[in-house]
Scaffold this motif. Sequence first.
Motif, PDB file in Angstrom:
ATOM      1  N   ILE A  14      -9.436  -8.841  73.828  1.00 40.68           N
ATOM      2  CA  ILE A  14      -9.662  -9.109  72.405  1.00 40.68           C
ATOM      3  C   ILE A  14     -11.144  -8.984  72.056  1.00 40.68           C
ATOM      4  CG2 ILE A  14      -9.553 -10.899  70.621  1.00 40.68           C
ATOM      5  CD1 ILE A  14      -7.033 -11.947  72.092  1.00 40.68           C
ATOM      6  N   ILE A  15     -12.007  -9.447  72.941  1.00 39.45           N
ATOM      7  CA  ILE A  15     -13.448  -9.425  72.657  1.00 39.45           C
ATOM      8  C   ILE A  15     -13.956  -8.009  72.408  1.00 39.45           C
ATOM      9  CG2 ILE A  15     -14.258  -9.328  75.052  1.00 39.45           C
ATOM     10  CD1 ILE A  15     -15.730 -11.557  72.308  1.00 39.45           C
ATOM     11  N   LEU A  16     -13.341  -7.030  73.065  1.00 39.13           N
ATOM     12  CA  LEU A  16     -13.731  -5.644  72.843  1.00 39.13           C
ATOM     13  C   LEU A  16     -13.418  -5.229  71.405  1.00 39.13           C
ATOM     14  CD1 LEU A  16     -14.961  -3.180  74.195  1.00 39.13           C
ATOM     15  CD2 LEU A  16     -12.669  -2.518  74.908  1.00 39.13           C
ATOM     16  N   ILE A  21     -15.133  -4.290  65.738  1.00 40.94           N
ATOM     17  CA  ILE A  21     -15.099  -4.727  64.335  1.00 40.94           C
ATOM     18  C   ILE A  21     -16.501  -5.087  63.876  1.00 40.94           C
ATOM     19  CG2 ILE A  21     -14.306  -6.539  62.750  1.00 40.94           C
ATOM     20  CD1 ILE A  21     -11.681  -6.600  64.468  1.00 40.94           C
ATOM     21  N   ASN A  22     -17.232  -5.826  64.711  1.00 41.33           N
ATOM     22  CA  ASN A  22     -18.593  -6.224  64.367  1.00 41.33           C
ATOM     23  C   ASN A  22     -19.506  -5.004  64.202  1.00 41.33           C
ATOM     24  OD1 ASN A  22     -20.512  -8.387  63.906  1.00 41.33           O
ATOM     25  ND2 ASN A  22     -21.435  -7.738  65.836  1.00 41.33           N
ATOM     26  N   ALA A  23     -19.370  -4.024  65.077  1.00 36.68           N
ATOM     27  CA  ALA A  23     -20.183  -2.807  64.969  1.00 36.68           C
ATOM     28  C   ALA A  23     -19.882  -2.074  63.666  1.00 36.68           C
ATOM     29  CB  ALA A  23     -19.933  -1.897  66.173  1.00 36.68           C
ATOM     30  N   GLU A  24     -18.601  -1.965  63.314  1.00 39.55           N
ATOM     31  CA  GLU A  24     -18.237  -1.307  62.052  1.00 39.55           C
ATOM     32  C   GLU A  24     -18.768  -2.083  60.847  1.00 39.55           C
ATOM     33  OE1 GLU A  24     -16.914   1.655  61.362  1.00 39.55           O
ATOM     34  OE2 GLU A  24     -16.998   2.055  63.510  1.00 39.55           O
ATOM     35  N   SER A 134      -7.025 -18.035  60.777  1.00 41.72           N
ATOM     36  CA  SER A 134      -6.733 -19.220  61.582  1.00 41.72           C
ATOM     37  C   SER A 134      -6.798 -18.908  63.068  1.00 41.72           C
ATOM     38  CB  SER A 134      -5.346 -19.757  61.210  1.00 41.72           C
ATOM     39  OG  SER A 134      -5.011 -20.837  62.036  1.00 41.72           O
ATOM     40  N   MET A 135      -6.252 -17.775  63.457  1.00 43.87           N
ATOM     41  CA  MET A 135      -6.268 -17.391  64.870  1.00 43.87           C
ATOM     42  C   MET A 135      -7.686 -17.108  65.352  1.00 43.87           C
ATOM     43  SD  MET A 135      -2.835 -15.030  64.980  1.00 43.87           S
ATOM     44  CE  MET A 135      -2.987 -14.563  66.690  1.00 43.87           C
ATOM     45  N   ILE A 136      -8.478 -16.435  64.538  1.00 39.10           N
ATOM     46  CA  ILE A 136      -9.872 -16.150  64.915  1.00 39.10           C
ATOM     47  C   ILE A 136     -10.656 -17.453  65.023  1.00 39.10           C
ATOM     48  CG2 ILE A 136     -12.042 -15.185  63.985  1.00 39.10           C
ATOM     49  CD1 ILE A 136     -10.377 -13.118  65.411  1.00 39.10           C
ATOM     50  N   ALA A 137     -10.440 -18.372  64.099  1.00 34.19           N
ATOM     51  CA  ALA A 137     -11.123 -19.679  64.161  1.00 34.19           C
ATOM     52  C   ALA A 137     -10.725 -20.415  65.443  1.00 34.19           C
ATOM     53  CB  ALA A 137     -10.789 -20.514  62.930  1.00 34.19           C
ATOM     54  N   ASP A 138      -9.443 -20.385  65.776  1.00 35.15           N
ATOM     55  CA  ASP A 138      -8.984 -21.005  67.026  1.00 35.15           C
ATOM     56  C   ASP A 138      -9.596 -20.312  68.235  1.00 35.15           C
ATOM     57  OD1 ASP A 138      -7.427 -22.753  65.571  1.00 35.15           O
ATOM     58  OD2 ASP A 138      -5.534 -21.706  65.983  1.00 35.15           O
ATOM     59  N   TYR A 139      -9.654 -18.988  68.194  1.00 33.59           N
ATOM     60  CA  TYR A 139     -10.225 -18.204  69.298  1.00 33.59           C
ATOM     61  C   TYR A 139     -11.693 -18.603  69.491  1.00 33.59           C
ATOM     62  CZ  TYR A 139     -11.218 -14.041  72.137  1.00 33.59           C
ATOM     63  OH  TYR A 139     -11.579 -13.192  73.138  1.00 33.59           O
ATOM     64  N   TYR A 140     -12.406 -18.745  68.385  1.00 35.38           N
ATOM     65  CA  TYR A 140     -13.807 -19.172  68.467  1.00 35.38           C
ATOM     66  C   TYR A 140     -13.912 -20.561  69.101  1.00 35.38           C
ATOM     67  CZ  TYR A 140     -18.157 -21.326  67.192  1.00 35.38           C
ATOM     68  OH  TYR A 140     -19.327 -22.030  67.252  1.00 35.38           O
ATOM     69  N   GLN A 141     -13.107 -21.502  68.639  1.00 32.09           N
ATOM     70  CA  GLN A 141     -13.154 -22.858  69.186  1.00 32.09           C
ATOM     71  C   GLN A 141     -12.896 -22.861  70.687  1.00 32.09           C
ATOM     72  OE1 GLN A 141     -14.239 -25.694  67.842  1.00 32.09           O
ATOM     73  NE2 GLN A 141     -14.757 -24.468  66.070  1.00 32.09           N
TER      74      GLN A 141
END
Length: 148
Positions: A14-16, A21-24, A134-141
């Motif tokens: 997922i981090i890839l 996404i961040n690069a774009e 919500s999933m990204i926030a959970d992933y960050y936590q």
Amino acid sequence: MVDFEKEGNSFIPIILYMDYINAEYNKFLKNNFKNINPRDFTYLVNIFYHPNSSQRELADLLMVSEANVGQILRRLEKNNLIFRDFDEKNKSSRIINLTDEGKSAVFTLLGIAYKWEAKFFENYTLEDKKRFISMIADYYQESINDDI
């Protein structure tokens, strides 16, 4: 044996995808806002949402060194986007806030961010968007958990 062609994306970390996404997004920001780099965006928006923060507080919030924060703050101050005042409670500390020009830049940057985000989610329902956030926030936590 795993057939990667058949399995598709399930074996890509997922981090890839997050890096892509961040690069774009960074490319999008650079194309739409020439005078502020993507890192400046992070600092300006965090100063906007956390007014009267100290350099140490920003370093903790952004998970970077205080020296790194100082370097970026000097550039933002030179460009008249932020100002630093002495903290009335602690004269050895300075608090950071946006100038009017900095606030205007943040509103423009947020507008660009929301424009990009709208394009990102244009083929998804509002429920899909909420679930993704919500999933990204959970992933960050979970990512800040040292037990990983």
